[in-house]
Design an enzyme around this catalytic site. Structure first.
Site, PDB file in Angstrom:
ATOM      1  N   LYS A  18       0.834  -1.197   0.000  1.00  0.00           N
ATOM      2  CA  LYS A  18       0.000   0.000   0.000  1.00  0.00           C
ATOM      3  C   LYS A  18       0.874   1.254   0.000  1.00  0.00           C
ATOM      4  O   LYS A  18       0.658   2.174  -0.791  1.00  0.00           O
ATOM      5  CB  LYS A  18      -0.907  -0.015   1.240  1.00  0.00           C
ATOM      6  CG  LYS A  18      -2.097   0.896   1.144  1.00  0.00           C
ATOM      7  CD  LYS A  18      -2.946   0.818   2.422  1.00  0.00           C
ATOM      8  CE  LYS A  18      -3.701  -0.491   2.517  1.00  0.00           C
ATOM      9  NZ  LYS A  18      -4.318  -0.692   3.842  1.00  0.00           N
ATOM     10  N   ARG A  34      -3.066   3.281   8.551  1.00  0.00           N
ATOM     11  CA  ARG A  34      -3.410   2.115   7.724  1.00  0.00           C
ATOM     12  C   ARG A  34      -2.237   1.150   7.664  1.00  0.00           C
ATOM     13  O   ARG A  34      -1.109   1.540   7.456  1.00  0.00           O
ATOM     14  CB  ARG A  34      -3.735   2.571   6.305  1.00  0.00           C
ATOM     15  CG  ARG A  34      -4.491   3.866   6.235  1.00  0.00           C
ATOM     16  CD  ARG A  34      -4.572   4.404   4.815  1.00  0.00           C
ATOM     17  NE  ARG A  34      -5.270   3.506   3.918  1.00  0.00           N
ATOM     18  CZ  ARG A  34      -5.310   3.678   2.593  1.00  0.00           C
ATOM     19  NH1 ARG A  34      -4.669   4.705   2.051  1.00  0.00           N
ATOM     20  NH2 ARG A  34      -5.960   2.838   1.842  1.00  0.00           N
ATOM     21  N   GLY A  53      -8.315  -7.195   4.522  1.00  0.00           N
ATOM     22  CA  GLY A  53      -9.081  -7.330   5.749  1.00  0.00           C
ATOM     23  C   GLY A  53      -8.311  -7.905   6.919  1.00  0.00           C
ATOM     24  O   GLY A  53      -8.874  -8.181   7.966  1.00  0.00           O
ATOM     25  N   MET A 113      -5.566  -6.603   8.630  1.00  0.00           N
ATOM     26  CA  MET A 113      -5.216  -5.699   9.718  1.00  0.00           C
ATOM     27  C   MET A 113      -6.013  -4.416   9.579  1.00  0.00           C
ATOM     28  O   MET A 113      -6.247  -3.933   8.487  1.00  0.00           O
ATOM     29  CB  MET A 113      -3.718  -5.440   9.703  1.00  0.00           C
ATOM     30  CG  MET A 113      -2.996  -6.589  10.382  1.00  0.00           C
ATOM     31  SD  MET A 113      -1.243  -6.534  10.170  1.00  0.00           S
ATOM     32  CE  MET A 113      -1.065  -7.178   8.543  1.00  0.00           C
ATOM     33  N   ARG A 128      -3.742  -1.300  -6.328  1.00  0.00           N
ATOM     34  CA  ARG A 128      -2.957  -2.546  -6.296  1.00  0.00           C
ATOM     35  C   ARG A 128      -3.384  -3.375  -7.496  1.00  0.00           C
ATOM     36  O   ARG A 128      -4.445  -3.118  -8.087  1.00  0.00           O
ATOM     37  CB  ARG A 128      -3.193  -3.308  -5.002  1.00  0.00           C
ATOM     38  CG  ARG A 128      -4.631  -3.727  -4.824  1.00  0.00           C
ATOM     39  CD  ARG A 128      -4.837  -4.420  -3.487  1.00  0.00           C
ATOM     40  NE  ARG A 128      -6.266  -4.495  -3.196  1.00  0.00           N
ATOM     41  CZ  ARG A 128      -6.789  -4.561  -1.988  1.00  0.00           C
ATOM     42  NH1 ARG A 128      -6.015  -4.544  -0.934  1.00  0.00           N
ATOM     43  NH2 ARG A 128      -8.088  -4.641  -1.810  1.00  0.00           N
ATOM     44  N   HIS A 134     -16.312  -9.404   1.267  1.00  0.00           N
ATOM     45  CA  HIS A 134     -15.242 -10.310   1.654  1.00  0.00           C
ATOM     46  C   HIS A 134     -15.353 -11.658   0.940  1.00  0.00           C
ATOM     47  O   HIS A 134     -14.400 -12.141   0.324  1.00  0.00           O
ATOM     48  CB  HIS A 134     -15.284 -10.506   3.174  1.00  0.00           C
ATOM     49  CG  HIS A 134     -14.193 -11.395   3.686  1.00  0.00           C
ATOM     50  ND1 HIS A 134     -14.382 -12.730   3.917  1.00  0.00           N
ATOM     51  CD2 HIS A 134     -12.897 -11.132   3.965  1.00  0.00           C
ATOM     52  CE1 HIS A 134     -13.249 -13.255   4.342  1.00  0.00           C
ATOM     53  NE2 HIS A 134     -12.327 -12.305   4.380  1.00  0.00           N
ATOM     54  N   SER A 190       9.255 -43.107 -32.316  1.00  0.00           N
ATOM     55  CA  SER A 190       8.487 -42.475 -31.254  1.00  0.00           C
ATOM     56  C   SER A 190       8.824 -43.187 -29.942  1.00  0.00           C
ATOM     57  O   SER A 190       8.615 -44.388 -29.809  1.00  0.00           O
ATOM     58  CB  SER A 190       6.988 -42.561 -31.547  1.00  0.00           C
ATOM     59  OG  SER A 190       6.262 -42.028 -30.468  1.00  0.00           O
ATOM     60  N   CYS A 202       5.852 -40.358 -27.116  1.00  0.00           N
ATOM     61  CA  CYS A 202       4.499 -40.492 -26.593  1.00  0.00           C
ATOM     62  C   CYS A 202       4.636 -41.100 -25.210  1.00  0.00           C
ATOM     63  O   CYS A 202       5.439 -41.981 -24.989  1.00  0.00           O
ATOM     64  CB  CYS A 202       3.605 -41.296 -27.513  1.00  0.00           C
ATOM     65  SG  CYS A 202       4.246 -42.901 -27.945  1.00  0.00           S
ATOM     66  N   TYR A 237       8.154 -33.716 -31.774  1.00  0.00           N
ATOM     67  CA  TYR A 237       6.920 -33.530 -31.004  1.00  0.00           C
ATOM     68  C   TYR A 237       6.923 -34.392 -29.755  1.00  0.00           C
ATOM     69  O   TYR A 237       7.701 -35.344 -29.645  1.00  0.00           O
ATOM     70  CB  TYR A 237       5.683 -33.853 -31.852  1.00  0.00           C
ATOM     71  CG  TYR A 237       5.575 -35.310 -32.271  1.00  0.00           C
ATOM     72  CD1 TYR A 237       4.940 -36.235 -31.443  1.00  0.00           C
ATOM     73  CD2 TYR A 237       6.100 -35.753 -33.483  1.00  0.00           C
ATOM     74  CE1 TYR A 237       4.846 -37.569 -31.818  1.00  0.00           C
ATOM     75  CE2 TYR A 237       5.999 -37.079 -33.865  1.00  0.00           C
ATOM     76  CZ  TYR A 237       5.375 -37.987 -33.023  1.00  0.00           C
ATOM     77  OH  TYR A 237       5.286 -39.302 -33.388  1.00  0.00           O
TER      78      TYR A 237
HETATM   79  P1  ADP Z   1      -7.690  -2.176   3.836  1.00  0.00           P
HETATM   80  O1  ADP Z   1      -6.286  -2.597   3.593  1.00  0.00           O
HETATM   81  O2  ADP Z   1      -8.411  -3.050   4.769  1.00  0.00           O
HETATM   82  O3  ADP Z   1      -8.411  -1.906   2.569  1.00  0.00           O
HETATM   83  P2  ADP Z   1      -7.255   0.630   4.105  1.00  0.00           P
HETATM   84  O4  ADP Z   1      -6.048   1.095   4.795  1.00  0.00           O
HETATM   85  O5  ADP Z   1      -7.232   0.671   2.629  1.00  0.00           O
HETATM   86  O6  ADP Z   1      -7.597  -0.804   4.643  1.00  0.00           O
HETATM   87  O7  ADP Z   1      -8.434   1.486   4.651  1.00  0.00           O
HETATM   88  C1  ADP Z   1      -9.758   1.118   4.523  1.00  0.00           C
HETATM   89  C2  ADP Z   1     -10.571   2.264   4.051  1.00  0.00           C
HETATM   90  O8  ADP Z   1     -10.449   3.376   4.896  1.00  0.00           O
HETATM   91  C3  ADP Z   1     -10.181   2.766   2.696  1.00  0.00           C
HETATM   92  O9  ADP Z   1     -10.768   2.039   1.688  1.00  0.00           O
HETATM   93  C4  ADP Z   1     -10.731   4.174   2.698  1.00  0.00           C
HETATM   94  O10 ADP Z   1     -12.063   4.161   2.306  1.00  0.00           O
HETATM   95  C5  ADP Z   1     -10.616   4.558   4.162  1.00  0.00           C
HETATM   96  N1  ADP Z   1      -9.460   5.447   4.319  1.00  0.00           N
HETATM   97  C6  ADP Z   1      -8.196   5.115   4.566  1.00  0.00           C
HETATM   98  N2  ADP Z   1      -7.415   6.215   4.617  1.00  0.00           N
HETATM   99  C7  ADP Z   1      -8.207   7.266   4.375  1.00  0.00           C
HETATM  100  C8  ADP Z   1      -8.005   8.665   4.283  1.00  0.00           C
HETATM  101  N3  ADP Z   1      -6.784   9.218   4.432  1.00  0.00           N
HETATM  102  N4  ADP Z   1      -9.057   9.429   4.038  1.00  0.00           N
HETATM  103  C9  ADP Z   1     -10.266   8.891   3.873  1.00  0.00           C
HETATM  104  N5  ADP Z   1     -10.550   7.591   3.966  1.00  0.00           N
HETATM  105  C10 ADP Z   1      -9.528   6.772   4.203  1.00  0.00           C
HETATM  106 MG    MG Z   2      -7.778  -0.737   1.206  1.00  0.00          MG
HETATM  107 MG    MG Z   3      -9.990  -3.284   6.131  1.00  0.00          MG
END
Ligand code: ADP
Ligand code: MG
Ligand code: MG
Length: 868
Positions: free
Chosen positions: A22, A92, A101, A103, A336, A454, A761, A828, A848
């Site tokens: 990220k 984040r 999902g 962390m 990503r 999810h 063959s 073969c 072949y």
């Molecule tokens: P995950 O890896 O679980 O997707 P993220 O770090 O991408 O977690 O955060 C989840 C959500 O939080 C993002 O999809 C976004 O909608 C919101 N978010 C994260 N950072 C910001 C930010 N700086 N401003 C607004 N929303 C944010």
């Molecule tokens: Mg995200």
């Molecule tokens: Mg999340």
């Protein structure tokens, strides 16, 4: 001094290891000048250092974080705790490999009792400010302090009930204020302390929580299931907040640059107006398809579209983007490489190639065996499905088809799988805790959630078929309810993830699905492969499958299988039990007619492609009556005495039939049999040439040759018969008579044999059996033992034994080509198609290999990959 902190403007996409996926991509997008909220990344190295030092952030790290916050303040004009322009950030996590999902994220960090008032004043929206604050209290409480989220949610539920409201967005500023003070009380009760008011303290605690979450149970499970090392650590991204919950020209969403299910071009995703953060994936409100944004906020849609196009070109891959619109201004929060189905993977790569985004070489290199494999996966039998009505429908989240028994929890699913059952996981919705349950299931069905929920994302990633958002489904204590129908534990369901349907009972699966993209790939592969891939097939159905899967010809059509059908078996027994040549010739006359039909259908199905037909190679015992009862039956049917049949059978029985009276031994003893087959082949070819206009050059293959003179003798007898036929019918047909090379001696005298044989063959099964001296029928136990003891790396019947069998083949090739420099040489035998065997075979000057139909695409792909 170690650098623990990188501004987004300092990093790049190559630094995934250090900055996490990220962080590296946020840096890359910043470099590209895209609208990314300002921020910085605390490195994975800091995480590892933290985890190895009693979970302590060092002063040096804290100092660098403070510095970076300072820079953030300069760039944004906002400061932590400022009563005019307070700085709010998100915290984040992000490791090298995407762990969806796994962390959790904390939003709105920096809010406290004072700054919330400033936000209210600046936005002139008190309700908004207190909604943000309560979200921070809730996320921070859950993620950082480990307070059960249910404690928070239940307060909202209670308040809505009290005021008879249905939705969160009906709550007023006063309501949220009440919630905020109730939340603070939860802190006091749950952890005996106040919610920390100091933003920098909030930040330190949040960073520590993210680092610590690297080792939580969900993250560990995910890593184990995906073979991700525990030693990577996670980075933390701290980023200025932007607000999608700022009214009707604000919103947030998730969008793919192409359809991750089908691979079709065009944006694909969902968004919510006036929403923050995870509202979209959480399934609280039902999001709208991204195309609707083109009407609601056309300018922003356009901008989003062009950003995604550019990102796709830049990364040369399909992108999965998170965005937020604050008051009409678009921000990109994440990009990503998007997870996709196998079908989509192939389609997208082909489209990239056509659109000039990737080269032909890249196309070849980037196709993964698993995707190719999956594109050959089953779907439901169309004739059956057209007469069935699904009792449940939802979103087609991940394509494919599967049948199994319904289970409602990950544990029950895992247990059922362990008992050997096929499992369909049926749930209200799924969460990261369910990963193991999903992994053991054939299909996942959920009542709630969208295409980016999810369940949908995980199932697609794992290539498991899935139907989500089945609105008619209600989950109860002991099962699912759909109108009057119920799904009980163990109920058999058929799930169609391509159409989004669920049926009761078992629907038969069809073998071959999508070969459209395959056709185009085949011709590209063919240009880069060093040699061709033919098929081992003899029934018209198998030959057709082989052709659909890209066979360049038939390398081995066996003829003995054709005699196992009942009436033919009897004929054949009559043949081998006959006393005189006359009796044999009489049987052979009948057999020739049937064989000619067999060969005609082979040639027809092969559609004019090169076809090698092998003459009879039965270990004779396979055809003999097995016991007295069978002898009696045969005697009766053939009008012979029981004793005669019994005696002859006993005479023909062998102690070691694999090394006995088979192949060319049979051809020498009964030349009339091979003669009959040779004639039948050429006559069949001649008829199909006339009927269809194919240019067929029959390739007649004699099995089990030991010796040049032996081969020459039998060849001569077959050839005379063929020449007679051609002379009488006044035709010219070019034909070849070649030999299998499957006995070590044949390899050693290949120069002699090549004087008479038109092609070679290699039969790797028999050759392996004889070079290693291990019976292919009896050896699995030995081979397992040798594998466990580390003596054999692979089963030599699956991966060609390069040093033994391979060396023998090299001798034969060299000697054969000494005699005939252009001698056609094939292989073969299944082992040839194994990717590991191909590494070696690719170095040999052969023409072949030939393998079973379903292995052809991967073999061709592997060869092309070696070729570029
Ligand atoms: P995950 O890896 O679980 O997707 P993220 O770090 O991408 O977690 O955060 C989840 C959500 O939080 C993002 O999809 C976004 O909608 C919101 N978010 C994260 N950072 C910001 C930010 N700086 N401003 C607004 N929303 C944010
Ligand atoms: Mg995200
Ligand atoms: Mg999340």
């Amino acid at each position: 001094m170690t650098k623990w902190v990188y501004l987004f403007s300092e990093g790049s996409k190559e630094q995934k290891g250090l900055l996490g996926g990220k962080g590296a991509n946020l840096a890359e997008m910043t470099k590209l000048g895209l609208p990314v909220p300002t921020g910085f990344t605390v490195t994975t190295e800091a995480c590892l250092d933290y985890l190895s030092h009693q979970n302590q952030l060092t002063d040096e790290m804290k100092e660098q974080v403070t510095q970076a916050v300072e820079t953030l303040s300069e760039k944004t004009g906002k400061r932590f705790g400022d009563l005019d322009q307070p700085l709010l950030v998100s915290v984040r996590s992000g490791s090298k490999f995407s762990m969806p999902g796994m962390m959790d994220t904390v939003l709105n960090l920096g809010l406290n009792d004072q700054t919330v008032a400033a936000i209210a004043k600046n936005s002139q929206d008190e309700r908004f400010a207190y909604d943000c604050y309560r979200r921070l209290l809730q996320m921070f409480g859950d993620v950082v302090m480990g307070i059960d989220n249910q404690k928070f949610e239940s307060r909202i539920t209670a308040l809505k009930k009290l005021h008879q409201l249905n939705y969160d967005n009906e709550l007023t500023a006063e309501h949220w204020k009440t919630i905020v003070s109730e939340y603070k009380e939860i802190y006091r009760q749950a952890i005996q302390r106040e919610f920390p008011q100091n933003p920098i303290e909030q930040l330190h605690l949040a960073i520590e929580a993210v680092f610590g979450s690297w080792n939580n149970a969900r993250a560990k499970t995910y890593r184990r299931l995906h073979d991700i090392s525990d030693d990577l650590g996670t980075a933390v991204n701290i980023q200025e907040m932007v607000f999608g919950n700022f009214g009707d020209s604000s919103g947030t969403g998730v969008v793919f640059s192409r359809n991750p299910s089908t691979g079709e071009p065009g944006l694909f995703g969902e968004y919510l107006i006036n929403a923050q953060g995870e509202d979209v994936v959480a399934g609280v409100r039902t999001p709208k398809p991204i195309q609707v944004l083109a009407e609601e906020l056309p300018e922003q849609f356009q901008q989003l579209q062009s950003i995604l196009e550019n990102l796709e070109k830049h990364y040369r891959d399909m992108q999965d983007v998170e965005f937020t619109i604050e008051n009409g201004k678009l921000f990109i929060l994440q990009t990503r490489n998007g997870k996709r189905t196998s079908k989509a993977a192939l389609t997208i790569l082909l489209d990239f190639f056509r659109e000039g985004i990737i080269t032909e070489e890249e196309l070849i290199e980037r196709i993964e065996a698993k995707d190719l494999e999956a594109s050959l996966h089953p779907s439901f039998d169309e004739t059956v499905i057209s007469n069935r009505v699904p009792f449940l429908s939802g979103l087609a989240a991940s394509p494919g088809a599967a049948v199994g028994a319904a289970y409602f929890t990950a544990e029950a699913a895992t247990e059922a799988k362990a008992r050997g059952e096929k499992v369909i996981l049926v749930r209200e919705e799924t969460s990261p805790e369910d990963i193991e349950g999903i992994a053991v299931s054939e299909a996942v069905v959920t009542a709630r959630g969208g295409m980016t929920s999810h369940a949908a994302v995980v199932a697609r990633g794992m290539g498991i078929c899935s139907v989500v958002g089945c609105e008619a489904l209600t989950m109860e204590e002991d099962g699912g309810v759909v109108g009057k129908e119920t799904i009980k534990e163990g109920t058999i369901l058929s799930v169609d993830g391509t159409l989004g349907n669920v049926y009761f009972g078992e629907i038969p699966l069809e073998e071959l699905t999508n070969t459209v993209a395959l056709d185009e790939l085949q011709s590209i592969w063919d240009q880069h492969a060093k040699f061709q891939v033919r098929a081992n097939a003899e029934t018209p159905k198998d030959i057709e499958t082989a052709m659909a899967l890209g066979a360049t010809g038939i390398g081995l059509a066996r003829t003995e299988h054709m005699f196992f059908e009942r009436t033919r078996l009897l004929q054949f027994r009559r043949l081998i039990l006959a006393d005189t040549l006359d009796e044999r010739l009489e049987v052979l006359k009948d057999l020739k007619d049937v064989q000619k039909q067999d060969f005609k259908s082979i040639y027809q199905a092969a559609g004019g492609k090169a076809t090698t037909i092998r003459l009879l190679d039965p270990p004779l015992h396979e055809f003999l009556p097995k016991n007295n009862d069978e002898c009696r039956e045969v005697a009766k049917a053939l009008n012979k005495s029981f004793n005669e049949v019994k005696r002859k059978s006993d005479n023909l029985a062998e102690v070691n039939p694999m090394l006995g009276f088979r192949g060319l031994r049979l051809g020498v003893a009964y030349p009339e049999i091979y003669r009959m087959q040779g004639e039948a082949i050429v006559e069949a070819a001649s008829e199909v040439i006339k009927e269809r206009g194919y240019e067929i050059q029959p390739e007649i293959m004699i099995p089990f040759t030991i010796d040049a003179q032996e081969f020459a003798k039998v060849r001569c007898s077959i050839e005379t018969a063929i020449q007679d036929f051609l002379a009488v019918s006044n035709q010219k047909i070019t034909y070849q008579i070649g030999t299998m090379i499957e006995i070590p001696r044949a390899c050693l005298v290949a120069d002699e044999i090549a004087k008479y044989a038109d092609f070679f063959s290699f039969g790797t099964n028999d050759l392996t059996q004889m070079v290693l001296g291990l019976s292919r029928d009896d050896s699995p136990r030995i081979i397992n033992q040798y594998g466990e003891a580390g003596i054999f790396e692979d089963d030599p019947f699956q991966v060609l034994d390069e040093h033994g069998v391979g060396a023998m083949m090299k001798i034969a090739i060299e000697k054969g080509r000494q005699t005939k420099p252009n001698l056609k040489i094939g292989i073969c035998g299944e082992a040839a198609a194994h990717p590991k065997s191909l590494v070696f075979l690719n170095t040999l000057p052969i023409n072949y290999i030939s393998c079973s139909p379903f292995r052809i695409p991967q073999a061709k792909m592997t060869l092309a990959q070696y070729g570029v």
